[in-house]
Scaffold this motif. Structure first.
Motif, PDB file in Angstrom:
ATOM      1  N   VAL A  16      19.089  86.412 105.770  1.00 30.01           N
ATOM      2  CA  VAL A  16      19.236  86.076 104.350  1.00 30.01           C
ATOM      3  C   VAL A  16      19.084  84.565 104.244  1.00 30.01           C
ATOM      4  N   LYS A  17      18.241  84.130 103.314  1.00 22.78           N
ATOM      5  CA  LYS A  17      17.936  82.697 103.222  1.00 22.78           C
ATOM      6  C   LYS A  17      18.239  82.126 101.841  1.00 22.78           C
ATOM      7  N   CYS A  18      18.849  80.961 101.861  1.00 19.76           N
ATOM      8  CA  CYS A  18      19.109  80.186 100.646  1.00 19.76           C
ATOM      9  C   CYS A  18      17.841  79.384 100.328  1.00 19.76           C
ATOM     10  N   ALA A  19      17.648  79.022  99.062  1.00 17.90           N
ATOM     11  CA  ALA A  19      16.487  78.193  98.708  1.00 17.90           C
ATOM     12  C   ALA A  19      16.601  76.827  99.386  1.00 17.90           C
ATOM     13  N   THR A  20      15.461  76.277  99.756  1.00 19.56           N
ATOM     14  CA  THR A  20      15.414  75.006 100.484  1.00 19.56           C
ATOM     15  C   THR A  20      14.409  74.072  99.818  1.00 19.56           C
ATOM     16  N   ILE A  21      14.641  72.787 100.022  1.00 24.30           N
ATOM     17  CA  ILE A  21      13.701  71.787  99.497  1.00 24.30           C
ATOM     18  C   ILE A  21      12.456  71.753 100.381  1.00 24.30           C
ATOM     19  N   THR A  22      11.290  71.800  99.758  1.00 24.14           N
ATOM     20  CA  THR A  22      10.053  71.460 100.468  1.00 24.14           C
ATOM     21  C   THR A  22       9.795  69.990 100.159  1.00 24.14           C
ATOM     22  N   SER A  54      12.876  86.036  83.518  1.00 20.80           N
ATOM     23  CA  SER A  54      13.472  84.865  84.135  1.00 20.80           C
ATOM     24  C   SER A  54      13.231  84.824  85.635  1.00 20.80           C
ATOM     25  N   LEU A  55      12.817  83.661  86.104  1.00 16.21           N
ATOM     26  CA  LEU A  55      12.619  83.464  87.539  1.00 16.21           C
ATOM     27  C   LEU A  55      13.941  83.637  88.290  1.00 16.21           C
ATOM     28  N   ALA A  56      15.023  83.387  87.617  1.00 14.46           N
ATOM     29  CA  ALA A  56      16.331  83.497  88.245  1.00 14.46           C
ATOM     30  C   ALA A  56      16.735  84.957  88.481  1.00 14.46           C
ATOM     31  N   TYR A  77      15.493  88.125 103.402  1.00 12.83           N
ATOM     32  CA  TYR A  77      15.737  88.225 101.958  1.00 12.83           C
ATOM     33  C   TYR A  77      16.053  86.865 101.359  1.00 12.83           C
ATOM     34  N   GLU A  78      15.528  86.607 100.160  1.00 15.02           N
ATOM     35  CA  GLU A  78      15.891  85.369  99.463  1.00 15.02           C
ATOM     36  C   GLU A  78      15.652  85.516  97.963  1.00 15.02           C
ATOM     37  N   ALA A  79      16.053  84.487  97.221  1.00 22.70           N
ATOM     38  CA  ALA A  79      15.724  84.430  95.794  1.00 22.70           C
ATOM     39  C   ALA A  79      14.326  83.841  95.678  1.00 22.70           C
ATOM     40  N   ALA A  80      13.612  84.190  94.597  1.00 22.29           N
ATOM     41  CA  ALA A  80      12.260  83.631  94.449  1.00 22.29           C
ATOM     42  C   ALA A  80      12.278  82.199  93.920  1.00 22.29           C
ATOM     43  N   HIS A  81      13.391  81.811  93.273  1.00 25.77           N
ATOM     44  CA  HIS A  81      13.415  80.472  92.675  1.00 25.77           C
ATOM     45  C   HIS A  81      13.779  79.407  93.701  1.00 25.77           C
ATOM     46  N   GLY A  82      13.703  78.144  93.258  1.00 27.46           N
ATOM     47  CA  GLY A  82      13.992  77.024  94.148  1.00 27.46           C
ATOM     48  C   GLY A  82      15.455  76.610  94.115  1.00 27.46           C
ATOM     49  N   THR A  83      15.711  75.342  94.413  1.00 26.07           N
ATOM     50  CA  THR A  83      17.074  74.856  94.611  1.00 26.07           C
ATOM     51  C   THR A  83      17.744  74.411  93.306  1.00 26.07           C
ATOM     52  N   VAL A  84      17.058  74.577  92.184  1.00 29.41           N
ATOM     53  CA  VAL A  84      17.557  74.250  90.843  1.00 29.41           C
ATOM     54  C   VAL A  84      18.131  72.817  90.805  1.00 29.41           C
ATOM     55  N   GLN A  85      17.258  71.907  91.122  1.00 28.83           N
ATOM     56  CA  GLN A  85      17.610  70.497  91.291  1.00 28.83           C
ATOM     57  C   GLN A  85      18.302  69.890  90.064  1.00 28.83           C
ATOM     58  N   ARG A  86      17.811  70.166  88.876  1.00 30.24           N
ATOM     59  CA  ARG A  86      18.373  69.556  87.662  1.00 30.24           C
ATOM     60  C   ARG A  86      19.851  69.930  87.510  1.00 30.24           C
ATOM     61  N   HIS A  87      20.178  71.183  87.784  1.00 31.36           N
ATOM     62  CA  HIS A  87      21.570  71.621  87.685  1.00 31.36           C
ATOM     63  C   HIS A  87      22.429  70.933  88.753  1.00 31.36           C
ATOM     64  N   TYR A  88      21.851  70.735  89.929  1.00 30.95           N
ATOM     65  CA  TYR A  88      22.593  70.122  91.032  1.00 30.95           C
ATOM     66  C   TYR A  88      23.011  68.698  90.677  1.00 30.95           C
ATOM     67  N   SER A 145      25.760  76.118  84.442  1.00 29.97           N
ATOM     68  CA  SER A 145      25.715  77.551  84.212  1.00 29.97           C
ATOM     69  C   SER A 145      24.438  78.063  84.887  1.00 29.97           C
ATOM     70  N   THR A 146      24.487  78.062  86.227  1.00 30.25           N
ATOM     71  CA  THR A 146      23.313  78.416  87.024  1.00 30.25           C
ATOM     72  C   THR A 146      23.384  79.891  87.399  1.00 30.25           C
ATOM     73  N   ASN A 147      22.280  80.549  87.305  1.00 26.51           N
ATOM     74  CA  ASN A 147      22.225  81.989  87.560  1.00 26.51           C
ATOM     75  C   ASN A 147      22.199  82.269  89.069  1.00 26.51           C
ATOM     76  N   SER A 148      23.178  83.011  89.533  1.00 27.07           N
ATOM     77  CA  SER A 148      23.295  83.291  90.969  1.00 27.07           C
ATOM     78  C   SER A 148      22.770  84.676  91.343  1.00 27.07           C
ATOM     79  N   GLY A 180      23.607  80.655  81.253  1.00 29.25           N
ATOM     80  CA  GLY A 180      22.847  80.121  80.134  1.00 29.25           C
ATOM     81  C   GLY A 180      21.412  80.599  80.026  1.00 29.25           C
ATOM     82  N   ASP A 181      20.723  80.705  81.167  1.00 33.04           N
ATOM     83  CA  ASP A 181      19.319  81.117  81.141  1.00 33.04           C
ATOM     84  C   ASP A 181      19.176  82.516  80.538  1.00 33.04           C
ATOM     85  N   LEU A 182      20.097  83.414  80.878  1.00 35.27           N
ATOM     86  CA  LEU A 182      20.022  84.779  80.348  1.00 35.27           C
ATOM     87  C   LEU A 182      20.544  84.843  78.911  1.00 35.27           C
TER      88      LEU A 182
HETATM   89  P1  NAP Z   1      13.414  75.747  90.670  1.00 39.09           P
HETATM   90  O1  NAP Z   1      14.486  75.266  91.561  1.00 39.09           O
HETATM   91  O2  NAP Z   1      13.088  77.198  90.752  1.00 39.09           O
HETATM   92  O3  NAP Z   1      13.828  75.378  89.190  1.00 39.09           O
HETATM   93  C1  NAP Z   1      12.949  75.238  88.113  1.00 39.09           C
HETATM   94  C2  NAP Z   1      13.686  75.448  86.792  1.00 39.09           C
HETATM   95  O4  NAP Z   1      13.823  76.837  86.556  1.00 39.09           O
HETATM   96  C3  NAP Z   1      15.109  74.911  86.781  1.00 39.09           C
HETATM   97  O5  NAP Z   1      15.164  73.549  86.478  1.00 39.09           O
HETATM   98  C4  NAP Z   1      15.769  75.810  85.758  1.00 39.09           C
HETATM   99  O6  NAP Z   1      15.395  75.446  84.434  1.00 39.09           O
HETATM  100  C5  NAP Z   1      15.104  77.144  86.044  1.00 39.09           C
HETATM  101  N1  NAP Z   1      15.834  77.904  87.089  1.00 39.09           N
HETATM  102  C6  NAP Z   1      15.392  78.268  88.323  1.00 39.09           C
HETATM  103  N2  NAP Z   1      16.314  78.963  88.964  1.00 39.09           N
HETATM  104  C7  NAP Z   1      17.382  79.054  88.134  1.00 39.09           C
HETATM  105  C8  NAP Z   1      18.662  79.646  88.251  1.00 39.09           C
HETATM  106  N3  NAP Z   1      19.020  80.291  89.366  1.00 39.09           N
HETATM  107  N4  NAP Z   1      19.515  79.558  87.207  1.00 39.09           N
HETATM  108  C9  NAP Z   1      19.169  78.905  86.081  1.00 39.09           C
HETATM  109  N5  NAP Z   1      17.960  78.328  85.920  1.00 39.09           N
HETATM  110  C10 NAP Z   1      17.071  78.400  86.941  1.00 39.09           C
HETATM  111  O7  NAP Z   1      12.039  74.969  90.957  1.00 39.09           O
HETATM  112  P2  NAP Z   1      11.730  73.405  91.121  1.00 39.09           P
HETATM  113  O8  NAP Z   1      12.631  72.608  90.231  1.00 39.09           O
HETATM  114  O9  NAP Z   1      10.273  73.333  90.941  1.00 39.09           O
HETATM  115  O10 NAP Z   1      12.054  73.070  92.613  1.00 39.09           O
HETATM  116  C11 NAP Z   1      13.289  72.487  93.073  1.00 39.09           C
HETATM  117  C12 NAP Z   1      13.250  72.475  94.589  1.00 39.09           C
HETATM  118  O11 NAP Z   1      13.195  73.801  95.082  1.00 39.09           O
HETATM  119  C13 NAP Z   1      12.047  71.753  95.160  1.00 39.09           C
HETATM  120  O12 NAP Z   1      12.479  70.828  96.132  1.00 39.09           O
HETATM  121  C14 NAP Z   1      11.215  72.848  95.792  1.00 39.09           C
HETATM  122  O13 NAP Z   1      10.599  72.402  96.988  1.00 39.09           O
HETATM  123  C15 NAP Z   1      12.233  73.904  96.094  1.00 39.09           C
HETATM  124  N6  NAP Z   1      11.715  75.290  96.087  1.00 39.09           N
HETATM  125  C16 NAP Z   1      12.149  76.113  97.079  1.00 39.09           C
HETATM  126  C17 NAP Z   1      11.785  77.437  97.103  1.00 39.09           C
HETATM  127  C18 NAP Z   1      12.295  78.306  98.220  1.00 39.09           C
HETATM  128  O14 NAP Z   1      13.062  77.869  99.047  1.00 39.09           O
HETATM  129  N7  NAP Z   1      11.917  79.559  98.250  1.00 39.09           N
HETATM  130  C19 NAP Z   1      10.984  77.956  96.087  1.00 39.09           C
HETATM  131  C20 NAP Z   1      10.571  77.110  95.051  1.00 39.09           C
HETATM  132  C21 NAP Z   1      10.948  75.770  95.056  1.00 39.09           C
HETATM  133  P3  NAP Z   1      16.256  74.427  83.531  1.00 39.09           P
HETATM  134  O15 NAP Z   1      16.290  73.147  84.282  1.00 39.09           O
HETATM  135  O16 NAP Z   1      15.431  74.367  82.289  1.00 39.09           O
HETATM  136  O17 NAP Z   1      17.618  75.018  83.321  1.00 39.09           O
END
Ligand code: NAP
Ligand code: MG
Length: 403
Positions: free
Chosen positions: A71-77, A286-288, A303-314, A324-327, A372-374
Motif C-alpha cells: 500500500v503506497k501513500c502519494a509521493t512528490i515527484t 473528483s480525483l480524490a 494499492y494507492e490513491a490516484a491523486h497527489g500529495t495535495v500540496q496546497r492543503h499541506y 478539509s482534505t478527502n482521505s 470540502g471537495d465533495l
Molecule cells: P494533487 O496533489 O492531486 O492535487 C491537485 C489538486 O486537486 C489539489 O490542490 C486539490 O484541489 C485537489 N485534490 C487532490 N486530491 C485531493 C484530496 N484528497 N482532497 C481534496 N482535494 C484534492 O496534484 P498536484 O498538486 O499536481 O501535485 C502535488 C504533488 O503530488 C506533486 O509533487 C506531484 O509530484 C505529486 N503527485 C504524486 C502522485 C503519486 O504519488 N501517485 C500523483 C500525482 C501527483 P484544491 O487545491 O483546489 O483544493
C-alpha cells in the motif's frame, strides 16, 4: 474486542505532504484499534529518498515482490522547485515509475461511487476501470523536425546486419516532422496478462480497443497478442466466471463507453489510457475519489490513491489552519491491500474488516458528512462539511456499529 490478526505483513510505503498526514491519521483512527497491523515499513517521503539516494524506493519494490501486496501513500515527484525546497542531491525519478518498472505492472484506476454525486454522464451508475499500458509508444519516441528536401525512412537492422527500409515520407515540397516509436511483444503480453487477471479478480468484463484498421502492424500486433493469450490461457477461466473479453476498434469503444452504464474494465494503449483516464476521472466527479492499483503479470498488487500529495492543503496545515482534505482514495488503498492480504492468506476476518471499513466510509458520505471537495459536488440536502480528522472520526463511529 480482540484485534484481527494478520498472518503475513504487507509492504507499507509512506509518502509526502498532506497525504503523509492523512496516512498516519488513518492508521491511528481506523486501523490500529481494530487490526494487529503487520507491515514492513518503507519511508518513501522525499527526505528519506534523498538520504538513501532513492535506494529505499527500489527496496520497497523488491519487498513488494516478496510479500505480494503493498500500500503506497502519494509521493512528490521532484521538479526544479522541489530541488531547492528539499535541498536535493539529484532530481530523483518518480517513485511510481521506478516501482512500475521493477514490478512490470499495469495500473488500474477505478472511481468510488457514492449517492449524491452524479457523474457528468448520469448513465454511468457503475465504475469504469481504466487499465493503461504504461510502456513505450509515444512516451519513448524519437522525433525530428526536418527541412524541405529531406527523404525520411524507417531503417531496421537485424542481428545478422540485414537492413529493411520503409519510406516514411519524402518532404519534397515542405518542411515537416517525423516520429519513431516502439513497443515490445513481451511488454504487451505482460499487459494482457495483468488485464485478464484483474478481470478475473474483480469479476468484470474487459474491453480492449486500438486503431488496428489503420495501423495494420503496430496496433494490430496489440490486438493479436491479446487474442492469442486470451484463447490459450484465459478463455476457459472467463467462461467459468461468466465474464467476457471483447475487442473492438477504439472509435467504436468510445461510443459504447459513453452509452454504457459502467461496470467493466477498459484496457487502453499508453496514450489512450493517459487521456481517457483523465476524462473518466473528471466525469465521475473528483480525483480524490479515484483509486489506483498496480498489478503485475505474476499477481503482485500495489494499492494507492490516484491523486497527489495535495500540496496546497499541506501548506495550510503547516500554518496551523484547518484542512478539509478527502482521505477516501487513500483509505481505499488500505482496504484494497488488506482485503488482498486476507484473500492470499485465507484470513476472511481481514477481508470482512476491509469490506466494513469501505461500507462505513460510503455510508458516512451518503449520510451527508463529507470533506470540502465533495461538499461542492454533492446534491444531498442535509450535507455537512467537516475537516480532515472529523471525517475519519465520523467513519469510525459507523465502523464501530458494523463490527
Ligand atoms: P494533487 O496533489 O492531486 O492535487 C491537485 C489538486 O486537486 C489539489 O490542490 C486539490 O484541489 C485537489 N485534490 C487532490 N486530491 C485531493 C484530496 N484528497 N482532497 C481534496 N482535494 C484534492 O496534484 P498536484 O498538486 O499536481 O501535485 C502535488 C504533488 O503530488 C506533486 O509533487 C506531484 O509530484 C505529486 N503527485 C504524486 C502522485 C503519486 O504519488 N501517485 C500523483 C500525482 C501527483 P484544491 O487545491 O483546489 O483544493
Ligand atoms: Mg493524463
Amino acid at each position: 474486542m480482540a484485534k484481527i490478526q494478520m498472518k503475513t505483513p504487507l509492504v507499507e510505503m509512506d509518502g509526502d505532504e498532506m497525504t503523509r498526514i492523512i496516512w498516519q491519521m488513518i492508521k491511528d483512527i481506523l486501523l490500529i484499534p481494530y487490526v494487529d497491523l503487520k507491515t514492513e515499513y518503507y519511508d518513501l517521503g522525499l527526505v528519506e529518498r534523498n538520504n538513501t539516494n532513492d535506494q529505499v524506493t527500489v527496496d520497497s519494490a523488491e519487498a513488494t515482490k516478496k510479500y505480494g501486496v503493498a500500500v503506497k501513500c502519494a509521493t512528490i515527484t521532484p521538479n526544479a522547485a522541489r530541488m531547492t525546497e528539499y535541498d536535493l542531491k539529484e532530481m530523483w525519478k518518480s517513485p511510481n515509475g521506478t516501482i512500475r518498472a521493477i514490478l512490470d505492472g499495469t495500473v488500474f484506476r477505478t472511481p468510488i461511487i457514492v449517492k449524491g454525486i452524479t457523474p457528468y454522464i448520469p448513465t454511468w451508475t457503475k465504475p469504469i476501470t481504466i487499465a493503461r499500458h504504461a510502456y513505450g509508444d509515444v512516451y519513448k519516441n524519437s522525433e525530428l523536425k526536418v527541412k524541405q528536401g529531406t527523404k525520411c525512412e524507417l531503417v531496421a537492422t537485424d542481428a545478422s546486419g540485414n537492413e529493411v527500409r520503409e519510406l516514411i515520407y519524402d518532404f519534397a515540397d515542405s518542411d515537416g516532422i517525423i516520429q519513431g516509436m516502439h513497443n515490445k511483444d513481451k511488454s504487451i503480453a505482460s499487459f494482457a496478462r495483468s488485464c485478464f487477471n484483474f478481470a478475473l479478480d474483480t469479476n468484470q468484463d474487459i474491453w480492449f480497443a486500438t486503431k488496428d484498421t489503420i495501423s495494420k502492424k503496430y496496433d494490430h500486433t496489440f490486438k493479436d497478442i491479446f487474442q492469442e493469450i486470451y484463447d490459450t490461457e484465459y478463455k476457459e477461466k472467463f467462461e467459468k466466471a461468466g465474464i467476457e473479453y471483447f475487442y473492438t476498434l477504439i472509435d467504436d469503444a468510445v461510443a459504447r463507453v459513453v452509452r454504457s452504464e459502467g461496470g467493466y474494465i477498459w484496457a487502453c494503449k499508453n496514450y489512450d489510457g493517459d487521456v481517457m483516464s483523465d476524462m473518466v476521472a473528471t466525469a465521475y466527479g473528483s480525483l480524490a475519489m479515484m483509486t489506483s492499483v498496480l498489478v503485475s503479470p505474476d499477481g503482485v498488487y500495489e494499492y494507492e490513491a490516484a491523486h497527489g500529495t495535495v500540496q496546497r492543503h499541506y501548506y495550510k496545515h503547516l500554518k496551523g489552519e484547518e484542512t478539509s482534505t478527502n482521505s477516501v482514495a487513500t483509505l481505499f488503498a488500505w482496504t484494497g491491500a488488506l482485503r488482498k492480504r486476507g484473500e492470499l492468506d485465507e484470513t476472511p476476518e481481514l477481508c470482512k474488516f476491509a469490506d466494513n471499513l469501505e461500507k462505513a466510509t460510503i455510508q458516512t458520505i451518503e449520510e451527508g458528512v463529507m470533506t470540502g471537495d465533495l461538499y461542492a459536488l454533492s446534491k444531498l440536502e442535509n450535507k455537512q462539511k467537516v475537516n480532515t480528522e472529523d471525517f475519519l472520526r465520523a467513519v469510525d463511529e459507523r465502523l464501530k456499529k458494523l463490527m
